[in-house]
Design a protein around this motif. Sequence first.
Motif, PDB file in Angstrom:
ATOM      1  N   ARG A 184       0.716  -1.468   0.231  1.00 26.29           N
ATOM      2  CA  ARG A 184      -0.003  -0.187   0.459  1.00 26.29           C
ATOM      3  C   ARG A 184       0.948   1.218   0.063  1.00 26.29           C
ATOM      4  NH1 ARG A 184      -5.552   0.144  -1.377  1.00 26.29           N
ATOM      5  NH2 ARG A 184      -6.640   2.109  -0.232  1.00 26.29           N
ATOM      6  N   PHE A 185       1.789   1.709   1.064  1.00 27.22           N
ATOM      7  CA  PHE A 185       3.163   2.516   0.473  1.00 27.22           C
ATOM      8  C   PHE A 185       3.502   2.298  -0.698  1.00 27.22           C
ATOM      9  CE2 PHE A 185       7.441   4.621   0.452  1.00 27.22           C
ATOM     10  CZ  PHE A 185       6.878   5.354   0.957  1.00 27.22           C
TER      11      PHE A 185
ATOM     12  N   ASN B 286       5.486   9.280  -7.107  1.00 26.02           N
ATOM     13  CA  ASN B 286       6.520   8.746  -8.213  1.00 26.02           C
ATOM     14  C   ASN B 286       7.494   7.634  -7.704  1.00 26.02           C
ATOM     15  OD1 ASN B 286       7.386  10.489  -5.752  1.00 26.02           O
ATOM     16  ND2 ASN B 286       8.087  11.893  -5.868  1.00 26.02           N
ATOM     17  N   ASP B 287       7.474   7.291  -6.776  1.00 25.78           N
ATOM     18  CA  ASP B 287       8.322   6.377  -7.124  1.00 25.78           C
ATOM     19  C   ASP B 287       9.666   6.308  -6.422  1.00 25.78           C
ATOM     20  OD1 ASP B 287       6.122   4.484  -7.675  1.00 25.78           O
ATOM     21  OD2 ASP B 287       7.217   4.643  -9.316  1.00 25.78           O
ATOM     22  N   ASP B 288       9.622   7.019  -5.266  1.00 21.18           N
ATOM     23  CA  ASP B 288      11.705   7.901  -5.015  1.00 21.18           C
ATOM     24  C   ASP B 288      11.235   7.359  -3.328  1.00 21.18           C
ATOM     25  OD1 ASP B 288       8.648   9.460  -3.477  1.00 21.18           O
ATOM     26  OD2 ASP B 288       9.996  10.849  -3.528  1.00 21.18           O
ATOM     27  N   ASN B 289      10.249   6.304  -3.316  1.00 22.94           N
ATOM     28  CA  ASN B 289      10.100   5.883  -2.308  1.00 22.94           C
ATOM     29  C   ASN B 289      10.174   6.389  -0.638  1.00 22.94           C
ATOM     30  OD1 ASN B 289      10.457   3.201  -2.712  1.00 22.94           O
ATOM     31  ND2 ASN B 289      12.756   3.284  -2.959  1.00 22.94           N
ATOM     32  N   MET B 290       9.782   7.969  -1.251  1.00 24.03           N
ATOM     33  CA  MET B 290       8.863   8.760   0.396  1.00 24.03           C
ATOM     34  C   MET B 290       7.770   9.262  -0.197  1.00 24.03           C
ATOM     35  SD  MET B 290      11.382   8.925   2.173  1.00 24.03           S
ATOM     36  CE  MET B 290      11.310  10.040   3.338  1.00 24.03           C
TER      37      MET B 290
ATOM     38  N   ASN C 241       8.785   8.405   5.138  1.00 23.82           N
ATOM     39  CA  ASN C 241       9.494   7.121   4.483  1.00 23.82           C
ATOM     40  C   ASN C 241       8.627   6.033   5.678  1.00 23.82           C
ATOM     41  OD1 ASN C 241       9.941   5.760   6.818  1.00 23.82           O
ATOM     42  ND2 ASN C 241      11.852   7.155   7.276  1.00 23.82           N
ATOM     43  N   GLU C 242       8.681   4.789   4.230  1.00 26.68           N
ATOM     44  CA  GLU C 242       7.937   3.083   4.479  1.00 26.68           C
ATOM     45  C   GLU C 242       7.838   3.228   6.737  1.00 26.68           C
ATOM     46  OE1 GLU C 242       6.767  -0.298   2.486  1.00 26.68           O
ATOM     47  OE2 GLU C 242       8.833  -0.151   2.519  1.00 26.68           O
TER      48      GLU C 242
END
Length: 193
Positions: A68-69, A75-79, A158-159
């Motif tokens: 879900r994160f 934008n797939d920047d992991n944030m 962040n995740e």
Amino acid sequence: MKENQSNLWRLFRNGLCCSLMVSMVACGGGEDAETATVGEPTEVEESAGVMDNWDTERFSTSITSSGRFDVWDENDDNMLDENEFYSGYFDTWDVNNDNILDEDEWNNATRDFGMENQNMAEWDTDGDGQINEDEFRTAVARSNYFSEWDVDGDGMINEREYSDGIFGLWDNDRDGAITNEDYDRRYNRYYGS
């Protein structure tokens, strides 16, 4: 002949004993298995959801594995920036995916995400009986959830901050645990079964 019968009897008896020992090991007999059922839950029990509650570590593993994160992280920047946060949060509450929150969705979500003392009319600024994403963003921004979830204060989530943020909202009594019943009900409603 008598010697053959005696040898057959020994062979049968030894085979029977060997079979019983293999059965006991396979069925979990013995001291180690007894200790495992009385002590901490086994890995199988944990993965089957047999534990009594969810702590932050178990919860984080489950929520992050849901993917879900990644859905929130447009934008797939992991944030998550603030825009992604509000958009993803709104989409989570909008369980029927019609781009509005009806009264049932709003009532369930405010209860499930620890916002029980809210008034829908205060969120519904255009008075149409439903909450659109702009109204949602304005109301949730007043809650300061984004800054609360952003524990390290870098302006991004962040995740781990994401999973801890959800955990904090689902842990109604703030005891550091969520019951299986509460977890299952909320997880199934917002993240699928």
